[in-house]
Design a protein around this motif. Sequence first.
Motif, PDB file in Angstrom:
ATOM      1  N   VAL A  12      20.819 -13.208  30.105  1.00  0.00           N
ATOM      2  CA  VAL A  12      21.227 -14.157  31.145  1.00  0.00           C
ATOM      3  C   VAL A  12      22.681 -14.588  30.985  1.00  0.00           C
ATOM      4  O   VAL A  12      23.120 -14.961  29.895  1.00  0.00           O
ATOM      5  CB  VAL A  12      20.300 -15.392  31.143  1.00  0.00           C
ATOM      6  CG1 VAL A  12      20.841 -16.486  32.055  1.00  0.00           C
ATOM      7  CG2 VAL A  12      18.906 -14.984  31.580  1.00  0.00           C
ATOM      8  N   CYS A  32      13.423 -23.348  32.886  1.00  0.00           N
ATOM      9  CA  CYS A  32      13.108 -22.154  32.088  1.00  0.00           C
ATOM     10  C   CYS A  32      11.795 -22.335  31.319  1.00  0.00           C
ATOM     11  O   CYS A  32      11.660 -23.262  30.534  1.00  0.00           O
ATOM     12  CB  CYS A  32      14.235 -21.862  31.110  1.00  0.00           C
ATOM     13  SG  CYS A  32      13.790 -20.517  29.993  1.00  0.00           S
ATOM     14  N   PRO A  33      10.831 -21.437  31.548  1.00  0.00           N
ATOM     15  CA  PRO A  33       9.535 -21.614  30.894  1.00  0.00           C
ATOM     16  C   PRO A  33       9.611 -21.398  29.381  1.00  0.00           C
ATOM     17  O   PRO A  33       8.733 -21.837  28.651  1.00  0.00           O
ATOM     18  CB  PRO A  33       8.643 -20.562  31.546  1.00  0.00           C
ATOM     19  CG  PRO A  33       9.572 -19.534  32.086  1.00  0.00           C
ATOM     20  CD  PRO A  33      10.829 -20.274  32.455  1.00  0.00           C
ATOM     21  N   LEU A  34      10.657 -20.722  28.926  1.00  0.00           N
ATOM     22  CA  LEU A  34      10.731 -20.427  27.499  1.00  0.00           C
ATOM     23  C   LEU A  34      11.757 -21.286  26.783  1.00  0.00           C
ATOM     24  O   LEU A  34      11.966 -21.129  25.586  1.00  0.00           O
ATOM     25  CB  LEU A  34      11.016 -18.934  27.310  1.00  0.00           C
ATOM     26  CG  LEU A  34       9.882 -18.109  27.923  1.00  0.00           C
ATOM     27  CD1 LEU A  34      10.204 -16.635  27.895  1.00  0.00           C
ATOM     28  CD2 LEU A  34       8.580 -18.372  27.190  1.00  0.00           C
ATOM     29  N   VAL A  36      14.998 -21.424  26.706  1.00  0.00           N
ATOM     30  CA  VAL A  36      16.031 -20.671  25.977  1.00  0.00           C
ATOM     31  C   VAL A  36      17.435 -20.950  26.503  1.00  0.00           C
ATOM     32  O   VAL A  36      18.410 -20.440  25.960  1.00  0.00           O
ATOM     33  CB  VAL A  36      15.748 -19.153  26.031  1.00  0.00           C
ATOM     34  CG1 VAL A  36      14.489 -18.856  25.241  1.00  0.00           C
ATOM     35  CG2 VAL A  36      15.619 -18.633  27.452  1.00  0.00           C
ATOM     36  N   LEU A  37      17.544 -21.738  27.576  1.00  0.00           N
ATOM     37  CA  LEU A  37      18.864 -22.094  28.092  1.00  0.00           C
ATOM     38  C   LEU A  37      19.195 -23.505  27.603  1.00  0.00           C
ATOM     39  O   LEU A  37      18.373 -24.407  27.691  1.00  0.00           O
ATOM     40  CB  LEU A  37      18.870 -22.052  29.624  1.00  0.00           C
ATOM     41  CG  LEU A  37      18.482 -20.713  30.240  1.00  0.00           C
ATOM     42  CD1 LEU A  37      18.431 -20.818  31.757  1.00  0.00           C
ATOM     43  CD2 LEU A  37      19.448 -19.619  29.819  1.00  0.00           C
ATOM     44  N   MET A  48      22.761 -19.133  27.458  1.00  0.00           N
ATOM     45  CA  MET A  48      21.502 -18.672  26.880  1.00  0.00           C
ATOM     46  C   MET A  48      21.631 -18.721  25.365  1.00  0.00           C
ATOM     47  O   MET A  48      22.460 -18.041  24.779  1.00  0.00           O
ATOM     48  CB  MET A  48      21.194 -17.262  27.347  1.00  0.00           C
ATOM     49  CG  MET A  48      19.843 -16.795  26.843  1.00  0.00           C
ATOM     50  SD  MET A  48      19.303 -15.300  27.661  1.00  0.00           S
ATOM     51  CE  MET A  48      17.642 -15.762  28.115  1.00  0.00           C
ATOM     52  N   CYS A  53      13.578 -13.954  26.658  1.00  0.00           N
ATOM     53  CA  CYS A  53      13.596 -14.138  28.110  1.00  0.00           C
ATOM     54  C   CYS A  53      12.503 -13.322  28.779  1.00  0.00           C
ATOM     55  O   CYS A  53      12.247 -12.183  28.411  1.00  0.00           O
ATOM     56  CB  CYS A  53      14.975 -13.700  28.614  1.00  0.00           C
ATOM     57  SG  CYS A  53      15.211 -13.840  30.381  1.00  0.00           S
ATOM     58  N   TRP A  54      11.878 -13.913  29.760  1.00  0.00           N
ATOM     59  CA  TRP A  54      10.823 -13.202  30.520  1.00  0.00           C
ATOM     60  C   TRP A  54      11.405 -12.602  31.807  1.00  0.00           C
ATOM     61  O   TRP A  54      10.680 -12.138  32.643  1.00  0.00           O
ATOM     62  CB  TRP A  54       9.673 -14.157  30.848  1.00  0.00           C
ATOM     63  CG  TRP A  54       8.386 -13.515  31.254  1.00  0.00           C
ATOM     64  CD1 TRP A  54       7.820 -12.391  30.716  1.00  0.00           C
ATOM     65  CD2 TRP A  54       7.473 -13.951  32.277  1.00  0.00           C
ATOM     66  NE1 TRP A  54       6.619 -12.112  31.330  1.00  0.00           N
ATOM     67  CE2 TRP A  54       6.384 -13.050  32.284  1.00  0.00           C
ATOM     68  CE3 TRP A  54       7.475 -15.023  33.174  1.00  0.00           C
ATOM     69  CZ2 TRP A  54       5.305 -13.191  33.168  1.00  0.00           C
ATOM     70  CZ3 TRP A  54       6.399 -15.153  34.048  1.00  0.00           C
ATOM     71  CH2 TRP A  54       5.322 -14.247  34.047  1.00  0.00           C
ATOM     72  N   TYR A  55      12.749 -12.696  31.967  1.00  0.00           N
ATOM     73  CA  TYR A  55      13.441 -12.240  33.184  1.00  0.00           C
ATOM     74  C   TYR A  55      12.645 -12.590  34.442  1.00  0.00           C
ATOM     75  O   TYR A  55      12.459 -11.777  35.337  1.00  0.00           O
ATOM     76  CB  TYR A  55      13.795 -10.741  33.123  1.00  0.00           C
ATOM     77  CG  TYR A  55      12.813  -9.860  32.388  1.00  0.00           C
ATOM     78  CD1 TYR A  55      12.763  -9.849  30.995  1.00  0.00           C
ATOM     79  CD2 TYR A  55      11.927  -9.042  33.081  1.00  0.00           C
ATOM     80  CE1 TYR A  55      11.857  -9.076  30.322  1.00  0.00           C
ATOM     81  CE2 TYR A  55      11.018  -8.253  32.414  1.00  0.00           C
ATOM     82  CZ  TYR A  55      10.981  -8.274  31.030  1.00  0.00           C
ATOM     83  OH  TYR A  55      10.078  -7.519  30.373  1.00  0.00           O
ATOM     84  N   CYS A  56      12.265 -13.864  34.498  1.00  0.00           N
ATOM     85  CA  CYS A  56      11.402 -14.308  35.597  1.00  0.00           C
ATOM     86  C   CYS A  56      12.196 -14.944  36.737  1.00  0.00           C
ATOM     87  O   CYS A  56      11.703 -15.079  37.840  1.00  0.00           O
ATOM     88  CB  CYS A  56      10.358 -15.280  35.072  1.00  0.00           C
ATOM     89  SG  CYS A  56      11.022 -16.624  34.071  1.00  0.00           S
ATOM     90  N   MET A  57      13.440 -15.392  36.466  1.00  0.00           N
ATOM     91  CA  MET A  57      14.387 -15.793  37.508  1.00  0.00           C
ATOM     92  C   MET A  57      14.432 -17.227  38.032  1.00  0.00           C
ATOM     93  O   MET A  57      15.310 -17.512  38.841  1.00  0.00           O
ATOM     94  CB  MET A  57      14.306 -14.868  38.728  1.00  0.00           C
ATOM     95  CG  MET A  57      14.758 -13.492  38.457  1.00  0.00           C
ATOM     96  SD  MET A  57      16.197 -12.930  39.371  1.00  0.00           S
ATOM     97  CE  MET A  57      15.781 -12.966  41.074  1.00  0.00           C
ATOM     98  N   PRO A  58      13.549 -18.131  37.668  1.00  0.00           N
ATOM     99  CA  PRO A  58      13.718 -19.487  38.194  1.00  0.00           C
ATOM    100  C   PRO A  58      15.116 -20.043  37.933  1.00  0.00           C
ATOM    101  O   PRO A  58      15.679 -20.722  38.790  1.00  0.00           O
ATOM    102  CB  PRO A  58      12.671 -20.316  37.447  1.00  0.00           C
ATOM    103  CG  PRO A  58      11.667 -19.360  36.985  1.00  0.00           C
ATOM    104  CD  PRO A  58      12.343 -18.034  36.830  1.00  0.00           C
ATOM    105  N   CYS A  59      15.690 -19.737  36.768  1.00  0.00           N
ATOM    106  CA  CYS A  59      17.015 -20.263  36.437  1.00  0.00           C
ATOM    107  C   CYS A  59      18.022 -19.832  37.493  1.00  0.00           C
ATOM    108  O   CYS A  59      18.835 -20.627  37.957  1.00  0.00           O
ATOM    109  CB  CYS A  59      17.442 -19.794  35.047  1.00  0.00           C
ATOM    110  SG  CYS A  59      17.377 -18.009  34.835  1.00  0.00           S
ATOM    111  N   VAL A  70      20.485 -13.127  36.064  1.00  0.00           N
ATOM    112  CA  VAL A  70      19.489 -12.634  35.118  1.00  0.00           C
ATOM    113  C   VAL A  70      19.545 -11.109  35.112  1.00  0.00           C
ATOM    114  O   VAL A  70      19.336 -10.469  36.139  1.00  0.00           O
ATOM    115  CB  VAL A  70      18.066 -13.087  35.522  1.00  0.00           C
ATOM    116  CG1 VAL A  70      17.034 -12.505  34.567  1.00  0.00           C
ATOM    117  CG2 VAL A  70      17.977 -14.601  35.557  1.00  0.00           C
TER     118      VAL A  70
HETATM  119  S1  SF4 Z   1      14.846 -15.490  33.475  1.00  0.00           S
HETATM  120 FE1  SF4 Z   1      13.149 -16.927  33.071  1.00  0.00          FE
HETATM  121  S2  SF4 Z   1      12.887 -16.884  30.835  1.00  0.00           S
HETATM  122 FE2  SF4 Z   1      14.883 -15.951  31.274  1.00  0.00          FE
HETATM  123  S3  SF4 Z   1      16.310 -17.646  31.101  1.00  0.00           S
HETATM  124 FE3  SF4 Z   1      15.774 -17.516  33.266  1.00  0.00          FE
HETATM  125  S4  SF4 Z   1      14.051 -18.921  33.515  1.00  0.00           S
HETATM  126 FE4  SF4 Z   1      14.306 -18.565  31.312  1.00  0.00          FE
END
Ligand code: SF4
Lengths: 77, 577, 319
Positions: A12, A32-34, A36-37, A48, A53-59, A70
């Motif tokens: 990220v 971020c669910p994890l 990490v930011l 970051m 990272c789960w590369y899930c994109m909410p950030c 991301v």
């Molecule tokens: S992509 Fe998801 S896990 Fe990775 S930094 Fe963004 S919110 Fe967090």
Amino acid sequence: MPIANHHSSVPVIVDEDKCIADKGCTVCIDVCPLDVLWINEETGKAHMKYDECWYCMPCEADCPTDAVTVNIPYLLR
Amino acid sequence: MKINDIPVIETDVLVIGGGTAGPMAAVTAKEQDPGLNVMLLEKANVKRSGAISMGMDGLNNAVVPGHATPEQYVKEITIANDGIVHQPALMAYATRSFPMIEKLDSWGVHFQKDETGDYDMKKVHHLGTYVLPMPEGHNVKKILYRRLRRNRVQIENRYTATRLLKDPDGKIAGMIGVNTRTAEPIIIRAKAVIMATGAAGRLGLPTSGYLFGTYENPANNGDGHAMAYHAGADLANLECFQVNPLLKDYNGPACAYVTGPLGGFTANAFGERFIECDYWSGQMMLEFFKELESGTGPVFLKLDHLAEETIQEIETVLHTNERPTRGRFHEGRDVNYRQRMVEMHISEVGFCSGHSASGVWTDETGATTVPGLYCAGDMASVAHNYMLGAFVYGQICGESAVEFVKSRSEPELDEDFIIRELERIQAPMKRADGIPPEQMEYKVRRLVNDYLQPPKVTKKMEIGLERILAVREDVPQLCARDPHELLRAMEVQSIIDCAEMAARASLYRTESRWGLYHYRVDFPDQDDGEWFYHSRLFKDEDGQMASGKRPIADYLVSLGEEKDAYRKMRVQKAANE
Amino acid sequence: MKTYDDPELQAIAVKLTSEDPGIRRVAVMDLVDSGEPEAVELVIQALNDPDTNVRQEAAKVVDEFEAADMADALIAALSDNDEVVRNSAAHALADLKDPAAAAPLLEALESSTDGFVVSGILRALKPLRNPGSQRPALKRLGDEDPRVRREAVAVIGWLKQPENLPALVETAQHDKDPEVRRAATGALVYASPQQVGQALIALLKDEHWQVRCEAANSIGKLDHQEAVQALMESTRDELWQVREKAVDALGKLGSTDAIPVLGECSKDAMSNLRKAAIGALGTIAHSDGRPFVVTALDDPDPDVRKLARWAISKLDAAA
Ligand code: SF4
Ligand SMILES: Cc1cc2nc3c(=O)[nH]c(=O)nc-3n(C[C@H](O)[C@H](O)[C@H](O)COP(=O)(O)OP(=O)(O)OC[C@H]3O[C@@H](n4cnc5c(N)ncnc54)[C@H](O)[C@@H]3O)c2cc1C
Ligand code: SF4
């Protein structure tokens, strides 16, 4: 057991010119669910901190200034 | 009240896990009795946590009148799970599924409708019609969040629960946990607890080797399974692993439910279909696995025969909802759906009732075997629940917990237990050097892959168990440099618990069942005489991990001829193995 | 400035008066976490902020609140000079689903000309199924902007009123835009076959394949028996997607006359079409279809074989 530091490239990227963390924004960090930011102590902007990272994109989706990108983590690119 | 100088927080109903089922449970409890204190505790942030953080592509298991009946649904899920189901729990879901869709619809969740406003159900195979797409489903979490605020549910973000608390008389009494940013502990006394911490998704290691590239949201690492176990609750059928079809190296689902109705399918290297099984099940995964390993493998998602407009539609859905980095992944590898098939693979193993059938044992009221403790969603044992099941059981648990609280006296806290748990939580940060959680996690998950991943072999699993127990011996050396690493250190302990459970449960059931999920090479046959039971896993009186059998409750819907038809299909398949 | 009892909300209110638009913007984002009903007032205030970024942010969070509390502000925002603001307002309005919002929406519709705004209002009106939206929606079927016509079709489809059928038929057959024609074709399913059957048959020959697919679907849903001949022709359409839908529809119609053409389709090179054909033969469950189904038991494609086994069971049950 002693511990070594090892480097890893993180997926990220935050565009510091766009980031408005200095105005009080913490959106990406909040969502971020994890977790990490974090705010970079040196620049006052988001970054970051951990390569988890789960590369899930909410950030990226929730950043008000489109400062976050991301990428796919290197290992699975 | 304070314990070790930490104030004890009081609430009536505590919900742990604010993903899908959790928010629904909390809102329901408040709707039932607005006077109750309801607290929702979440490891991440309720706004974007859990499996549906970026929305969902659709409902996989909607029982909508005119398209399917609850009886039909119960029958099909029973068959797909080789008979090992608690039908009353399936029926409770099936009858509440449509009212839940209507409720979500009225809250503003977008389901696909036809041009006259009726639900646009899709048939994925000829058996029953259960798929309701939601191409604009990104807003689910927002809507849940709005409901939580509106009902004044108290939200505690960034706390991870580590242990449940019990009364001297065995009833639930609350929980203990820790803040993931400050490492401050939290103690909560509650009259009823609902757990909805999702799947145990960080059990196996993805083929990419990236610890967080899991199918499940990695915040779901099996804490709930471990906590329930330590609180003395029964877990059920843990040997029925979850394994899902995925894109190779990318944790995007195979999306049969999205592409299927539009004409896409899973194919072998020659672009031909190969899956014989009609049900989303371990049997289907076994066929998938065999094709992967065969001369006509690997397996692909085939879309290149579709029209441009259709591909655009698929891209819009797949690249904006659910797993939106998918498009970037394909771009990086120059994959275009129009030009070539997309390589697929299978996911790492995990525990998840959303897609398979294992978890903390719950009945049709969401109750576990610990009085006052309820479970919903991917961590509870109701088979094939998916997202809608998480919502329905969240609702059921919310109702049950409110009912329980009515006659519940003030819970008593076990201070000794709490002090010991505080020590466990604080230990990793007190150590300057030792083993970082990441290394320990990698090791135990690598062992799961090497020794427990199906096809399962007895001797290998025995070695695996021995190795996992050896990792457990290293836990006192876990060290954490900051609160974030402490979170990972607490998580890895749950992962070790789950790995041990996975090994023991798999060794216990000496037959093969559920296709690939519990395919034991040295016990290749299904043995209904000996094993037509739920398997139990629990902590016995000596604090040891124990196994046992739980009888299958009488069926509400008998299977009739369909079961035989399904059997025939299996035999046929076995012949060309 | 109004003061609020809730300390967090009060802090936000103060920030919203800051000189720095960046701080006002972040304050708007913080509103989302407030459980206080009064937070809505501040959102409305922010929707009128002089700074575009602040208004955009406010528009982005509107769907976190109960839209009914700010219907007026949202409707006003539909004419904001910024597209992001207008778009979010339209989306939030569409989620409103509050019958009471129909009146202000209809009023706004009356005076709106911008295609974007009009389609947003129509989208918001659709789920309300308010009879008052019928007349303006019919009028908008003649709008120049295809987005508007598309939403107008949806409003009319959801109303399900027989008297609107001629207008829908007209749109389905003659609109310039294929997506509008497709939507109108899909909307015809609330009619009886007598009312729209002829039109649907004609639509099987539309120049755009998705309209042809939709026509076949609608015929199937309406069980329009007189369309069998036309559907049989469509099983020879140049695109397999259309043929597949025609075959599905023939199955739904239970047409025994179609068995020979379905048999042909059951031997097609495209497996998706073979699947549909065997499925249709199973649904029809007439013994004339049995030889094709029996052949399909050995089809190279397992999905076709599965359907063939199922079709055999239907044939056996019918025999
Ligand atoms: S992509 Fe998801 S896990 Fe990775 S930094 Fe963004 S919110 Fe967090
Ligand atoms: C990639 C993917 C695609 C899917 N696609 C579909 C689909 O198309 N259709 C469908 O119907 N279903 C689908 N599913 C399944 C569906 O999303 C899940 O079954 C459902 O969302 C599970 O809900 P849950 O509440 O059990 O778990 P979640 O929503 O994952 O919530 C669990 C929550 O618990 C929190 N948590 C975990 N541990 C702790 C702890 N120790 N303390 C506090 N909080 C904790 C987590 O942070 C998380 O927020 C999909 C799942 C995935 C992963
Ligand atoms: S959301 Fe965007 S602006 Fe806000 S802190 Fe993160 S990167 Fe900076």
